[in-house]
Design a protein around this motif. Structure first.
Motif, PDB file in Angstrom:
ATOM      1  N   LEU A 137       0.832  -1.216   0.000  1.00 39.23           N
ATOM      2  CA  LEU A 137       0.000   0.000   0.000  1.00 39.23           C
ATOM      3  C   LEU A 137       0.862   1.259   0.000  1.00 39.23           C
ATOM      4  CD1 LEU A 137      -2.789  -1.055   2.512  1.00 39.23           C
ATOM      5  CD2 LEU A 137      -3.125  -0.463   0.113  1.00 39.23           C
ATOM      6  N   GLU A 138       1.924   1.216   0.828  1.00 40.50           N
ATOM      7  CA  GLU A 138       2.815   2.372   0.910  1.00 40.50           C
ATOM      8  C   GLU A 138       3.461   2.650  -0.446  1.00 40.50           C
ATOM      9  OE1 GLU A 138       6.740   3.735   3.475  1.00 40.50           O
ATOM     10  OE2 GLU A 138       5.612   1.957   4.071  1.00 40.50           O
ATOM     11  N   ALA A 139       3.881   1.603  -1.128  1.00 33.12           N
ATOM     12  CA  ALA A 139       4.503   1.766  -2.450  1.00 33.12           C
ATOM     13  C   ALA A 139       3.490   2.299  -3.466  1.00 33.12           C
ATOM     14  CB  ALA A 139       5.056   0.411  -2.915  1.00 33.12           C
ATOM     15  N   ALA A 140       2.221   1.893  -3.342  1.00 35.52           N
ATOM     16  CA  ALA A 140       1.171   2.359  -4.263  1.00 35.52           C
ATOM     17  C   ALA A 140       0.912   3.858  -4.079  1.00 35.52           C
ATOM     18  CB  ALA A 140      -0.109   1.562  -4.032  1.00 35.52           C
ATOM     19  N   TYR A 141       0.812   4.303  -2.770  1.00 36.14           N
ATOM     20  CA  TYR A 141       0.598   5.737  -2.491  1.00 36.14           C
ATOM     21  C   TYR A 141       1.747   6.578  -3.046  1.00 36.14           C
ATOM     22  CZ  TYR A 141      -3.431   4.904   0.522  1.00 36.14           C
ATOM     23  OH  TYR A 141      -4.665   4.559   1.004  1.00 36.14           O
ATOM     24  N   LYS A 142       2.952   6.051  -2.846  1.00 34.66           N
ATOM     25  CA  LYS A 142       4.134   6.783  -3.317  1.00 34.66           C
ATOM     26  C   LYS A 142       4.097   6.944  -4.835  1.00 34.66           C
ATOM     27  CE  LYS A 142       9.099   6.829  -2.502  1.00 34.66           C
ATOM     28  NZ  LYS A 142      10.250   6.082  -1.995  1.00 34.66           N
ATOM     29  N   TRP A 143       3.723   5.898  -5.528  1.00 34.97           N
ATOM     30  CA  TRP A 143       3.643   5.928  -7.000  1.00 34.97           C
ATOM     31  C   TRP A 143       2.577   6.911  -7.463  1.00 34.97           C
ATOM     32  CZ3 TRP A 143      -0.456   4.482 -10.210  1.00 34.97           C
ATOM     33  CH2 TRP A 143      -0.153   4.433 -11.574  1.00 34.97           C
ATOM     34  N   LYS A 144       1.439   6.991  -6.721  1.00 34.43           N
ATOM     35  CA  LYS A 144       0.331   7.896  -7.060  1.00 34.43           C
ATOM     36  C   LYS A 144       0.773   9.352  -6.952  1.00 34.43           C
ATOM     37  CE  LYS A 144      -4.167   8.605  -7.774  1.00 34.43           C
ATOM     38  NZ  LYS A 144      -4.801   8.258  -9.052  1.00 34.43           N
TER      39      LYS A 144
END
Length: 695
Positions: free
Chosen positions: A680-687
């Protein structure tokens, strides 16, 4: 210009192209399918024979008068002479020339050709043979005799010439002349066949005395076993038994050490056997077996055994068979005295016969072959010779004093400063116990502990004293044992077990405490288990629990945790009346769960890499909860169970390359939650990065 380039000075005006051999071009087969009509190899050969042209032969010449005959002879002689001039050393040409002259009945010319050929190569015995045969065929006896005489004078070592010469004289009835030729031949000491031919010649004319004289000269010229045996058989055939025996005796005197002496003795014994002299034959066999080396006497042994079976009694037959095997073993131990297996076989043979003196003699000879090096591996077979010797003296011979001496000598022989054999010490001590000599047995075992202490000796000595009820001696022996080997967990456990069997609980506990305090132990897990089992058996659950805690302080092994949990699950105080059985069981389960929780926390925090052990621990906990029945709670464990994942990894091989290997990995619940959070953390960062790039 091109022709000048291709020109070769050796070819004159021709070029290389002019001199090339033009070969036909190989035809390529376009259709490779088989022909409808097949031709066999036999048919091809038959057609080739039919188409063969007739051989061209020179026309036959018919001679009608003497003039033509003279011309023919002149022409043939000229051809032969020309051929001889070209190939003078070709003996075949000379022979053809001489035979042609013979066919023309011109014997003088034929003799001239033979003589000329002999001048070229007089050493060729074929020439002499053919020359003499021509003379004999045409009945020129004196000429033939002259040729033979010259031949045997020039080539005395060619036996064929002598045989042909003698055969001619005998065919002519000239016996005296043939004998004279034989005598000339014998002066050249020919081989055995020549002498035997002379003897047969005399026997054909019944000249027995002459034949006997020739035999005497024969055995002097060829003093071999075969010659003497033929001489003896000759005398036997003529009914001269005394003379035949005399011949054999003279042969034995001269050839008893010969390589072929076995044949002579066998023939002599068989001669006496035919003469019904069985005692003489037996004496000859025994004399031969004593004098001939064992490796060359196989046939002699076989004949002797067959002789004894036919003429001897039961004892004689057994002696013959044993004697044969005895000589074989003697030969083996003589070749290699350190081959102890041969000595064992030899001793076994003598024991089957039962002669005490011989058995002892073989044992003494065997034990005298001490191994050359002081290394235990060389002594392991040798020591069994002593053991067998002692057991024979005790059990078969019944001589206690000799048995004692054997054990004493054996123990003195072994280099105890380098290695020892517990078996010998124990056998010697057990022998003394069987003789009711306890003092001597204790002395032997005491010497063993002093000189070469071993586990087996301590165990056996303690066992003997325990059977006799000497507890103080057992304690002293255990103390000596532990002084010699303080790391021996077996000794500590047995010592504590002894004290416990005597109801000396405090002494047993003290021994266990001393044992676990040792800096080095060979099998500490067994010792701790024995100590815990001891406390559990005594009902000291608190002490056992404390021991588990001390053990976990030293090692956090999976088996220790499982054992601790199993102990807590069963540690019910049967003497307590304050709590009901159900409540006690509930408390045991709670304590076991606490141990499992403690173990799980350790593996989770301090040893996260040991995933497989952690999974095994949870599986054990789950099984235990299942066995608790109504009191168990499977859901406590199921939420903590991991998932099995099949993964791949690169593994380095011996040759330096890498290969992919599959393995099972375990994913625990807390690990899966952290993994989801990371995703989830990696997804937010990518967004965020996407939005900032759009702006």
């Amino acid at each position: 210009m091109s022709s000048s380039k291709e020109a070769d000075p050796t070819l004159g005006y021709l070029t290389r192209k002019d001199t090339e051999v033009k070969l036909p071009r190989p035809t390529r087969v376009k259709n490779k399918t088989p022909a409808p009509i097949q031709i066999t190899a036999e048919q091809i050969l038959r057609e080739a024979r039919e188409r063969q042209e007739a051989e061209i032969r020179p026309p036959k010449q018919k001679i009608t008068d003497s003039t033509e005959l003279g011309e023919y002879r002149l022409r043939k002689r000229k051809e032969f002479e020309d051929l001889i001039r070209r190939v003078r050393w070709n003996i075949g040409v000379w022979i053809k020339y001489a035979q042609w002259e013979e066919s023309q009945k011109d014997f003088k010319r034929a003799r001239s050709v033979w003589e000329r050929a002999l001048e070229v190569d007089y050493k060729n015995h074929t020439l002499w043979l053919k020359y003499a045969e021509v003379e004999m065929k045409n009945k020129f006896i004196n000429h033939a005799r002259n040729v033979w005489d010259r031949a045997v004078t020039l080539l005395p070592r060619v036996d064929q010439l002598w045989y042909k010469y003698i055969h001619m004289e005998e065919m002519l009835g000239n016996v005296a002349g043939a004998r004279q030729v034989f005598e000339r031949w014998m002066k050249w000491t020919p081989d055995q066949q020549g002498w035997l031919s002379y003897i047969k010649f005399e026997l054909r004319y019944s000249e027995i005395e002459r034949a006997r004289g020739i035999f005497e000269r024969f055995v002097d010229c060829h003093p071999r076993v075969g010659a003497w045996i033929r001489y003896a058989k000759f005398e036997m055939k003529n009914g001269e038994i005394g003379k035949a025996r005399s011949v054999y005796e003279r042969a034995v005197d001269k050839l008893s050490d010969d390589e072929e002496a076995e044949q002579l003795f066998v023939a002599f014994a068989e001669f006496e056997e035919r003469c019904k002299e069985t005692e003489r034959a037996r004496a000859i066999y025994k004399f031969a077996l004593d004098h001939i080396p064992k490796g060359r006497a196989e046939d002699l042994y076989r004949k002797f055994v067959a002789f004894e079976k036919q003429y001897g009694d039961r004892e004689g037959i057994e002696d013959a068979i044993v004697g044969k095997r005895r000589f074989q073993y003697e030969d083996e131990v003589k070749k290699n005295p350190l081959n102890y297996d041969s000595w064992f076989d030899y001793i076994r043979l003598e024991e089957s016969v039962g002669d005490k003196e011989r058995i002892r003699e073989v044992y003494e000879r065997a034990i005298a072959n001490v191994p050359p090096a002081e290394e235990k591996r060389y002594w392991q077979r040798y020591i069994y010779l002593w053991i067998n010797y002692a057991l024979y003296e005790e059990l078969d011979a019944g001589d206690a004093e000799r048995t004692r001496d054997v054990y004493r000598e054996c123990l003195n022989q072994i280099p105890h400063h380098k290695f020892s054999f517990a078996k010998i010490w124990l056998l010697a001590a057990q022998f003394e116990i069987r003789q009711l000599n306890l003092k001597a047995a204790r002395q032997i075992l005491g010497n063993a502990i002093g000189k070469a202490p071993k586990d087996k000796i301590f165990k056996k000595y303690i066992e003997i004293e325990l059977q006799l009820g000497n507890i103080d001696r057992c304690r002293k022996l255990y103390e000596k044992y532990l002084e010699w080997s303080p790391e021996n967990c077996y000794a500590w456990s047995k010592y504590a077990e002894l004290e416990r069997s005597l109801s000396e609980t405090e002494r047993a506990r003290g021994i266990f405490e001393l044992a676990i305090a040792q800096p080095a132990l060979d099998m500490p897990e067994l010792l701790w288990k024995a100590f815990i089992d001891f406390e559990t058996a005594e009902g000291e659950f608190e002490r056992a629990r404390a021991l588990y805690e001390r053990l976990l302080y030293r090692t956090k092994h999976l088996k220790v945790w499982i054992s601790y949990a199993e102990f807590e699950a069963t540690a019910m105080d049967t003497e307590s009346v304050d709590l009901a059985e159900h409540e006690q069981k509930q408390q045991c389960i709670e304590r076991a769960r606490r141990v499992f929780e403690k173990a799980l926390n350790y593996f989770r925090s301090s040893a996260p890499d040991l995933k497989e052990e952690r999974a095994m621990l949870l599986e054990k906990w789950l099984n235990m909860e299942t066995t608790f029945g109504e009191l168990g709670d499977v859901s406590l464990v199921q939420s903590k169970l991991p998932k099995k994942l099949k993964k791949r990894r690169h593994v380095a091989t011996e040759d330096g390359s890498t290969r992919i290997e599959e393995f099972i990995d375990f994913l625990f619940p807390e690990e899966s939650q952290t993994t989801n959070l990371k995703i989830l953390e990696a997804a937010y960062k990518w967004k965020k990065q996407k939005l900032s790039s759009d702006d």
